[in-house]
Structures are given as C-alpha cells and as structure tokens.
Motif scaffolding. Structure first.
Motif: not given
Length: 102
Positions: A52-61, A91-97
């Motif tokens: 979960l930390v890894l995915l959240q840290a991908l913010r900006g991709t 988390e992936g949907l949040a990154l995409a949004a």
C-alpha cells in the motif's frame, strides 16, 4: 529491503517518467500471511502495508489502468486476499484519477 519501499517507488517514478503506465499486480508477490488466497503461497513476500505504501508513493505517475491477478478464492481465508486486492485496485484508481486531473 535495503533501499526501503519509498526509495524503490522513487526509482520507479523516475524510470516511468511521464509515460502512460498500466500496472498489473500479482498477489503471488505478497506474503501469504497477508494474502493467503493465492495459487503459489511463498513466505517472505511484501506485507500489506508495504504494498500500500508502494502504491501510494507512486503518486505522480501516469497510471492509466490496473489489474490484480492470481487471487484464488478457494484458498482465501476470511476474504483477506480479496479485500486486499480491492484496496489495491482502489489505490490504483486513485492514482489514475490524480493522473487525469493533471
């Protein structure tokens, strides 16, 4: 492990740059203590918190899509793997949004 999850995420973001990215997450990479519902449970994988930390840290991709694979419902104790898989997709949907709003 030596680098730490956030450092790994920084390296991933740098490698991806601003390219559109499809993320496929295989639950076989998780420790079965956190995801017992997998076809090939092998101790020593990522913890739920680490992923979960890894995915959240991908913010900006620029995540444009995502899937979660290898969940085996017949081995999934108390739906732990399905619930974690759903959280990973959230988390992936949040990154995409976030990527679409830039």
């Amino acid at each position: 492990e030596d680098l730490g999850i956030r450092s790994v995420a920084t390296r991933i973001r740098a490698a991806l740059g601003d390219r559109p990215t499809y993320l496929s997450f295989d639950v076989d990479g998780l420790d079965p203590a956190f995801a017992p519902g997998t076809g090939t449970p092998v101790p020593g994988g990522l913890t739920a918190r680490e992923v979960l930390v890894l995915l959240q840290a991908l913010r900006g991709t620029k995540i444009v899509g995502m899937d979660v694979v290898e969940i085996c419902p017949s081995r999934d104790t108390h739906d732990l793997t399905a619930r974690l898989g759903a959280q990973l997709l959230f988390e992936g949907l949040a990154l995409a949004a976030i990527a679409r709003s830039r």
